[in-house]
Design an enzyme around this catalytic site. Structure first.
Site, mmCIF file in Angstrom:
data_model
loop_
_atom_site.group_PDB
_atom_site.id
_atom_site.type_symbol
_atom_site.label_atom_id
_atom_site.label_comp_id
_atom_site.label_asym_id
_atom_site.label_seq_id
_atom_site.Cartn_x
_atom_site.Cartn_y
_atom_site.Cartn_z
ATOM 1 N N CYS A 1 -1.604 -2.858 7.220
ATOM 2 C CA CYS A 1 -2.171 -1.576 7.723
ATOM 3 C C CYS A 1 -3.380 -1.123 8.080
ATOM 4 C CB CYS A 1 -1.731 -0.516 6.502
ATOM 5 S SG CYS A 1 -2.743 -0.512 5.580
ATOM 6 N N GLN B 1 -5.681 -0.632 -3.703
ATOM 7 C CA GLN B 1 -6.659 -1.437 -4.292
ATOM 8 C C GLN B 1 -7.369 -0.436 -5.433
ATOM 9 O OE1 GLN B 1 -7.773 -3.819 -1.581
ATOM 10 N NE2 GLN B 1 -9.513 -4.829 -2.871
ATOM 11 N N CYS C 1 0.889 -0.983 -0.001
ATOM 12 C CA CYS C 1 -0.466 -0.056 -0.014
ATOM 13 C C CYS C 1 0.315 0.981 0.163
ATOM 14 C CB CYS C 1 -1.334 -0.142 1.110
ATOM 15 S SG CYS C 1 -0.559 1.091 2.742
ATOM 16 N N GLU C 2 0.744 2.239 -0.604
ATOM 17 C CA GLU C 2 0.969 3.073 -0.994
ATOM 18 C C GLU C 2 1.480 4.406 0.479
ATOM 19 O OE1 GLU C 2 0.190 5.392 -4.362
ATOM 20 O OE2 GLU C 2 -1.298 6.058 -3.917
ATOM 21 N N HIS C 3 0.646 3.971 0.995
ATOM 22 C CA HIS C 3 0.123 5.359 2.208
ATOM 23 C C HIS C 3 0.918 4.935 3.396
ATOM 24 C CE1 HIS C 3 -4.050 5.170 0.176
ATOM 25 N NE2 HIS C 3 -3.375 6.509 0.106
ATOM 26 N N HIS C 4 1.014 3.585 4.006
ATOM 27 C CA HIS C 4 2.368 2.971 4.759
ATOM 28 C C HIS C 4 3.077 1.723 4.355
ATOM 29 C CE1 HIS C 4 -1.876 3.311 6.064
ATOM 30 N NE2 HIS C 4 -1.694 4.010 6.685
ATOM 31 N N HIS D 1 -5.306 -6.101 4.294
ATOM 32 C CA HIS D 1 -4.396 -4.832 4.396
ATOM 33 C C HIS D 1 -3.250 -5.155 5.496
ATOM 34 C CE1 HIS D 1 -5.640 -2.655 0.387
ATOM 35 N NE2 HIS D 1 -6.100 -3.553 0.530
HETATM 36 ZN ZN LIG Z 1 -1.979 1.144 4.385
#
Ligand SMILES: [Zn+2]
Length: 201
Positions: free
Chosen positions: A160, A130, A89-92, A158
């Site tokens: 995260c 996703q 995931c690109e956020h975490h 996920h």
């Molecule tokens: Zn994430």
């Protein structure tokens, strides 16, 4: 072997820079990067991240290669379910993983079935969300095959969400992308979603 971070950077020494960054990251986490267990960690992490994001260097047309065939008039739905999928995931920058289900209705061309998981890899092995991953896979199949329609469903867990804060261990995220007949014809969409979610075994 395979992907080196250097391939992805114009400057020499990008691998060294990456290793130094991870070493610094360990220090900032309060660790001692010189203790035995961590000495080679920066190198391993750099290699591992390069591999996990190797999709940036992959190209759909290259992956499909010559595995395009005439469908000989067939216009029945082609579906491959339960394609294993691992992404970040690109956020975490934490993993998400699960399964992709892909279907399309040929319009003169079909693709070798083993190529569908490869197309998933091209986009999964990058920093992702996703929703975009699902759209990109549908878009790629649309571009390569110009089918009557295409549908993609992804079910993923996920880390995260599962490892941080309020731990929601069992929440699975579902996304779908539909194009062509899968969008315009409710019966086709219904058939696709029923098959995608049908019990296994
Ligand atoms: Zn994430």
């Amino acid at each position: 072997m395979g992907t080196s971070l250097e391939n992805r950077h114009e400057t020499d020494g990008a691998d060294d820079e990456f290793r130094d960054l991870i070493r610094r990251q360990l220090e900032l986490l309060g660790e001692d990067p010189d203790r035995e267990g961590l000495v080679r960690t920066p190198e391993r992490v750099a290699k591992s991240l390069a591999w996990l994001t190797r999709g940036y260097e992959m190209d759909v047309m290259q992956v499909v290669g010559s595995a395009l065939f005439d469908s000989e008039g067939g216009t029945n739905m082609v579906m491959v379910r339960d394609i294993e999928l691992y992404s970040l995931c690109e956020h975490h920058m934490l993993p998400f993983y699960g399964k992709a289900h892909i279907a399309y209705i040929p319009n003169g061309k079909i693709v070798g079935l083993s190529k569908l998981p490869r197309i998933v890899e091209v986009f999964a092995r990058r920093l992702q969300v996703q929703e975009r991953l699902t759209e990109q896979i549908a878009g790629a199949i649309d571009e390569v095959l110009h089918p009557m329609g295409v549908g993609v469903v992804i079910e993923a867990y996920h880390l995260c969400m599962m490892m941080r804060g309020v731990e929601k261990q069992n929440s699975k995220t579902l996304t779908s992308a539909v194009r062509g007949l899968f969008r315009s014809d409710p019966r086709t969409r219904e058939e696709f979603l029923t098959l995608a979610y049908a019990p296994r075994g």
